[in-house]
Motif scaffolding. Structure first.
Motif, PDB file in Angstrom:
ATOM      1  N   UNK A 434     -58.155 -30.568  -9.594  1.00 59.05           N
ATOM      2  CA  UNK A 434     -58.798 -30.059  -9.164  1.00 59.05           C
ATOM      3  C   UNK A 434     -59.347 -29.135  -8.264  1.00 59.05           C
ATOM      4  N   UNK A 435     -60.480 -28.936  -9.205  1.00 61.11           N
ATOM      5  CA  UNK A 435     -61.456 -28.583  -9.107  1.00 61.11           C
ATOM      6  C   UNK A 435     -62.866 -28.468  -7.930  1.00 61.11           C
ATOM      7  N   UNK A 436     -62.719 -30.080  -8.025  1.00 61.21           N
ATOM      8  CA  UNK A 436     -63.659 -30.855  -6.667  1.00 61.21           C
ATOM      9  C   UNK A 436     -62.528 -31.596  -5.414  1.00 61.21           C
ATOM     10  N   UNK A 437     -61.004 -31.109  -5.161  1.00 63.44           N
ATOM     11  CA  UNK A 437     -60.684 -31.639  -4.434  1.00 63.44           C
ATOM     12  C   UNK A 437     -61.204 -30.888  -2.748  1.00 63.44           C
ATOM     13  N   UNK A 438     -61.011 -29.555  -2.942  1.00 63.50           N
ATOM     14  CA  UNK A 438     -61.892 -28.366  -1.693  1.00 63.50           C
ATOM     15  C   UNK A 438     -63.224 -29.700  -1.593  1.00 63.50           C
ATOM     16  N   UNK A 439     -64.169 -29.831  -2.513  1.00 67.21           N
ATOM     17  CA  UNK A 439     -65.349 -30.908  -1.747  1.00 67.21           C
ATOM     18  C   UNK A 439     -65.063 -31.709  -1.334  1.00 67.21           C
ATOM     19  N   UNK A 444     -64.772 -36.582   2.146  1.00 64.87           N
ATOM     20  CA  UNK A 444     -64.298 -37.548   2.979  1.00 64.87           C
ATOM     21  C   UNK A 444     -64.315 -37.379   4.386  1.00 64.87           C
ATOM     22  N   UNK A 445     -63.934 -36.143   4.695  1.00 69.67           N
ATOM     23  CA  UNK A 445     -64.464 -35.477   6.447  1.00 69.67           C
ATOM     24  C   UNK A 445     -65.989 -36.175   7.460  1.00 69.67           C
ATOM     25  N   UNK A 446     -66.623 -35.595   5.814  1.00 64.34           N
ATOM     26  CA  UNK A 446     -68.226 -35.973   6.374  1.00 64.34           C
ATOM     27  C   UNK A 446     -68.970 -37.513   6.516  1.00 64.34           C
ATOM     28  N   UNK A 447     -68.000 -38.506   5.614  1.00 64.69           N
ATOM     29  CA  UNK A 447     -67.933 -39.718   5.654  1.00 64.69           C
ATOM     30  C   UNK A 447     -69.193 -40.046   4.199  1.00 64.69           C
ATOM     31  N   UNK A 448     -69.263 -38.748   3.639  1.00 59.72           N
ATOM     32  CA  UNK A 448     -69.891 -38.588   2.486  1.00 59.72           C
ATOM     33  C   UNK A 448     -69.513 -39.663   1.561  1.00 59.72           C
ATOM     34  N   UNK A 449     -68.311 -39.574   1.342  1.00 57.86           N
ATOM     35  CA  UNK A 449     -68.031 -40.492   0.472  1.00 57.86           C
ATOM     36  C   UNK A 449     -66.259 -41.096   0.709  1.00 57.86           C
ATOM     37  N   UNK A 450     -66.213 -42.503   0.617  1.00 53.41           N
ATOM     38  CA  UNK A 450     -64.823 -42.852   1.031  1.00 53.41           C
ATOM     39  C   UNK A 450     -64.079 -42.426   0.108  1.00 53.41           C
ATOM     40  N   UNK A 451     -64.021 -42.571  -0.970  1.00 51.60           N
ATOM     41  CA  UNK A 451     -62.595 -42.121  -2.260  1.00 51.60           C
ATOM     42  C   UNK A 451     -62.789 -41.620  -3.011  1.00 51.60           C
ATOM     43  N   UNK A 452     -62.023 -40.885  -3.305  1.00 52.33           N
ATOM     44  CA  UNK A 452     -62.131 -39.680  -5.170  1.00 52.33           C
ATOM     45  C   UNK A 452     -61.045 -40.089  -5.818  1.00 52.33           C
ATOM     46  N   UNK A 453     -61.406 -39.797  -6.657  1.00 52.78           N
ATOM     47  CA  UNK A 453     -60.207 -39.391  -7.994  1.00 52.78           C
ATOM     48  C   UNK A 453     -59.864 -39.213  -8.766  1.00 52.78           C
ATOM     49  N   UNK A 454     -58.719 -37.577  -8.555  1.00 55.15           N
ATOM     50  CA  UNK A 454     -58.508 -36.570  -8.828  1.00 55.15           C
ATOM     51  C   UNK A 454     -57.505 -36.674 -10.306  1.00 55.15           C
TER      52      UNK A 454
END
Lengths: 519, 103, 41
Positions: A434-439, A444-454
């Motif tokens: 969970x700590x990364x969900x904020x970033x 994702x909104x800034x299009x810096x990444x497409x996908x993240x896995x939690x």
């Protein structure tokens, strides 16, 4: 059906050196077994100041002021390379000092079990006046405080747990029952701390996101504490108790447990509740674990480090209906470690990471960032547990090697590119995914990444009910907008919609006719 | 090492003796694996658990070591352990654990 | 070496967990008398 979204996430750290000394289990056990040990004598010399805790780079990452990528470039050991002049207030969270936290514990106390001294109460009222999360009503809840001799007597004669600021006794927590161990002063302290820390971060989430507390339908609490009495040790329910402090008058909730995997399980459940249309806004949250304070303190003291496990953690995430903007939770690609999955590391990683990706036709490299167990490495390495996030990233990379998706020589590169350094305190459920969900939401909104896995993983065997390990995962993805997700309605669907519209019209006409008749 | 585990190891050593009883470790890191090996052979160096000052003289091996690995069905080893050989510092772990069998 | 021996397994949650080592040791003809897994986090 439309995927649910992550509307926002907020984080909390509380610097509690006195609770560490008084109530962390490593210290309480040592006090029982080895009251004269050099560890207990020396620990005081290894306590950090609030300023140092605020200036500690991983803590600044946890509250959103420094990004994980920046942390990776910063010089370590981080405890010797503090960011002086850092603020306790962050974009994604806040760091609260111990005295203020005692006030929050008092406000969270529903049974007159928390006692704060008179003069100390006056100081807190002054300090908290104007605090944007602590209301006037909270200030009045602090009352006028108690005489010090009353508090001393409770500690001396009634097994109350002392609340200290250094040498000075400033309050205590009373037991709620004479015999029931589940209502002992120690347990009430742990539970009140878990409740209070979750309540702060819930209030922060509501305030920062600009939502109405009344709009929250359901709360899922995912800490590792347990509240109840001798007839139902884990009866519950922290969620509702926290919602009460958060002013969520239209919410109920429940507690979900799964050791460190609790938050990930909670988020999957929240996603299901929202996507199914049962609830619109579900908050998943967790407060801090007092017992784990100073868990590896002996190693830190022996190696000349500050006792770095002096922080309580907290988080709150809002899962809502698809708004066409915020990142979606891919509820069709949930990873889970089954009873029959096997307990080898590769079986665990296959189940949690590879299986859901394969189902979605994705490769391991298609996830830009993995959020694993994000423990701060300089806490765990001296204790012999290694760099936990790094080991997890290498495991994911090794799995890619085994599947022929990655060259073995690129293993470390992959781990670096798709991972990040650990920046969360060793508070069990807190660092787990969970700590990364904020970033992640922002990136994702800034299009810096497409996908993240939690990813959440839990050591179920510590409860002595099974030797099994557990883990679940979910994927966050950019939101392509509502339009793309909705398919063109078919003939049957149009018929249904028309029928519904006519029925509604007929109902309205009938109702109006009824009104005319004066009913 | 966890106190509950130390107690069980002590009880089992008492029951079976140290001739036919060996300990197999799965530690993630050299120092912690060495600490476990030391605890079951020479006693708990941290003086925290029941094995403080109790030298059981048990021989400990890490599952990565040839002595163990060579006796395990290769397919099973591959399924259960091999991936971690890519992740952990195998040489450092083995060197550290071995020290406590020689000393 | 393992055949006929009694084995205590102490795995690590972040290394090789106890049950995974157990699967290995079973194939070597040893008797497993105790399996545990440590957790430092």
């Amino acid at each position: 059906m439309a995927y649910p979204v992550i509307k926002g996430a907020r984080y909390l750290l509380v610097h509690v050196p006195n609770m560490l000394i008084n109530n962390g289990t490593t210290q309480t056990v040592e006090r029982k077994k080895n009251p004269d040990s050099s560890y207990l004598k020396n620990i005081y010399k290894h306590i950090r100041s609030f300023e140092d805790a605020v200036a500690y780079p991983p803590n600044q990452v946890y509250i959103g002021n420094i990004s994980p990528d920046e942390l990776a470039k910063m010089e370590s050991p981080w405890y010797e390379n503090l960011v002086h002049g850092s603020s306790r207030f962050g974009r994604l969270g806040e760091i609260v000092p111990e005295d203020e936290f005692y006030a929050w514990m008092k406000v969270s106390d529903a049974f007159e079990l928390v006692f704060l001294e008179k003069g100390f109460t006056d100081e807190l009222k002054l300090k908290l006046k104007g605090n944007e999360l602590f209301s006037e009503n909270d200030i009045s809840k602090l009352g006028s405080g108690f005489e010090i001799y009353e508090i001393e007597k409770l500690v001396r004669e009634n097994s109350a747990e002392p609340l200290n600021m250094g040498e000075k006794l400033v309050g205590c927590i009373k037991r709620a029952h004479d015999i029931d161990v589940n209502l002992s002063a120690g347990v009430i302290l742990e539970n009140t701390a878990a409740k209070a820390s979750a309540a702060i971060v819930l209030r922060k989430l509501i305030k920062d996101l600009g939502i109405e507390a009344e709009s929250i339908d359901y709360i899922i609490e995912t800490s590792e504490e347990s509240c109840g009495d001798m007839n139902q040790r884990g009866g519950g329910n922290f969620a509702k108790a926290i919602g009460e402090i958060g002013g969520c008058i239209n919410a109920t909730g429940c507690d979900i447990r799964g050791f460190c995997a609790g938050p990930a399980h909670g988020l999957i459940n929240a996603a299901a509740l929202v996507q199914s249309g049962i609830f619109k806004n579900v908050v998943v949250l967790g407060g801090g674990a007092v017992a784990k304070l100073g868990m590896n303190g002996k190693d830190h003291v022996a190696k000349g480090l500050p006792v770095l496990e002096d922080m309580l953690g907290g988080f709150a995430v809002l899962v809502s209906e698809n708004d066409g903007k915020n990142p979606i939770i891919r509820t069709d690609l949930i990873g889970k470690h089954n009873v029959g999955s096997g307990s080898s590391p590769q079986a665990v990683m296959q189940a949690i990471v590879a299986d859901p990706l394969e189902k979605g036709g994705l490769k391991i490299g298609d996830i830009d960032k993995y959020s694993v167990e994000m423990q701060i490495p300089e806490i765990t390495v001296p204790a012999g547990a290694g760099d936990v996030p790094q080991a997890n990233y290498k495991m994911i990379a090794a799995l890619a090697v085994k599947k022929g998706e990655l060259d073995r020589r690129d293993l470390l590169d992959f781990a670096r590119k798709h991972g990040m350094p650990g920046f969360a305190p060793t508070q069990g459920h807190i660092p787990s995914g969970v700590p990364f969900i904020g970033f992640a939401r922002e990136w994702l909104l800034e299009d810096r990444i497409k996908r993240a896995m939690i990813i959440g993983k839990g050591s179920l065997f510590l409860g002595r009910m099974t030797n099994l390990f557990d883990g679940v995962s979910f994927i966050l993805e950019q939101n392509k907008g509502k339009g793309e997700e909705k398919k063109q309605p078919g003939k049957e669907q149009i018929k249904f919609i028309m029928a519904e519209a006519f029925r509604e019209l007929a109902d309205n006409l009938l109702q109006e006719a009824g009104n005319w008749n004066g009913k | 090492m966890d106190m509950g585990i130390q107690q069980r190891v002590m009880d089992l050593a008492e029951k079976y003796g140290n001739e036919d009883l060996i300990v197999v470790l799965g530690g993630a890191e050299a120092e912690a694996s060495g600490l476990a090996a030391e605890t079951v052979s020479k006693g708990d160096p941290t003086f925290a658990g029941p094995l403080a000052g109790v030298p059981l003289g048990l021989k400990a091996y890490h599952v990565f070591e040839e002595e163990i690995k060579n006796e395990v069905d290769p397919q099973v080893y591959d399924d259960q352990v091999s991936m971690m050989e890519m992740v952990l510092d195998v040489d450092a772990i083995i060197n550290e654990v071995r020290t406590y069998r020689e000393g | 070496m393992l055949s006929g021996k009694k084995v205590i397994i102490i795995g690590d949650r972040d290394g090789i967990p106890g049950p995974a080592i157990e699967e290995c040791i079973k194939t070597a003809g040893a008797e497993i008398v105790f399996t545990a897994t440590e957790c430092f986090v």
